[in-house]
Enzyme design. Sequence first.
Site, PDB file in Angstrom:
ATOM      1  N   GLU A  68      35.472  24.575  35.751  1.00 28.17           N
ATOM      2  CA  GLU A  68      34.931  25.056  35.510  1.00 28.17           C
ATOM      3  C   GLU A  68      33.750  24.957  36.542  1.00 28.17           C
ATOM      4  O   GLU A  68      33.939  24.060  36.865  1.00 28.17           O
ATOM      5  CB  GLU A  68      34.312  26.201  34.222  1.00 28.17           C
ATOM      6  CG  GLU A  68      35.799  27.370  34.053  1.00 28.17           C
ATOM      7  CD  GLU A  68      35.048  27.765  32.586  1.00 28.17           C
ATOM      8  OE1 GLU A  68      33.865  27.912  33.018  1.00 28.17           O
ATOM      9  OE2 GLU A  68      35.646  28.281  31.848  1.00 28.17           O
ATOM     10  N   ASP A  93      46.859  42.520  31.719  1.00 28.03           N
ATOM     11  CA  ASP A  93      46.293  42.189  31.458  1.00 28.03           C
ATOM     12  C   ASP A  93      44.947  42.426  32.592  1.00 28.03           C
ATOM     13  O   ASP A  93      43.658  42.896  32.424  1.00 28.03           O
ATOM     14  CB  ASP A  93      45.937  41.124  30.218  1.00 28.03           C
ATOM     15  CG  ASP A  93      45.719  41.141  29.053  1.00 28.03           C
ATOM     16  OD1 ASP A  93      45.660  42.384  28.517  1.00 28.03           O
ATOM     17  OD2 ASP A  93      45.673  40.781  28.706  1.00 28.03           O
TER      18      ASP A  93
END
Length: 204
Positions: A68, A93
């Site tokens: 990240e 989703d």
Amino acid sequence: MSKETFINEIAPYALRIYEEFKILPSVIIAQACLESGYGTSALAKQGKNIFGTKGDYKGESIIFQTIEYVNGAPVQVRNKFRKYPTWEESLRDLANLYAFGTSWNRNLYSFVIGEKDYKKAVKAIFDAGYATDPKYTEKLVNLIETSGLTKYDVMAEEVYHIVKKGDTVSALAKAYGSTQVQIQQWNGLADLNLIKVNQRLRVK
């Protein structure tokens, strides 16, 4: 799995999602390709998790180490990700996230819904804080353009009919809310098995 195979597998789901949520197929497909390495990432292979969605899905999850970006710098972290039975649940989703937002902001991704310009859609996704990669928007736009994914956006605005014995142009025009002239213009005079009959996606 080749890039073409992956795109071909998820494109029908992206088109269904457009019908239900009005999210551009090109954007959904590009995100899937970018984030899963065209379905080859370990998370995609083991958890059918295309978008790196965290948490669990119906009690199923998988732990992975990922990268990240914190203040623009890459950092390795371990996270719990949802484990899906198929690609479709993962795609759906993501669509639900865009359509209904988060618990703290139901309108967080509202600008994505109904947007017809893929560049504006991916910018809205990034601006809402979806991705930490500062080049996320640039990567998506490049992928959409180099892979010709906008063809799925065009398909999402069209209706095709599988021709059956006894079908007539007049009957199809009436059934799909178009005219005989329009159907003939869209398809020419060729003897086709699949003809365009309107401007929305539906194969009957």
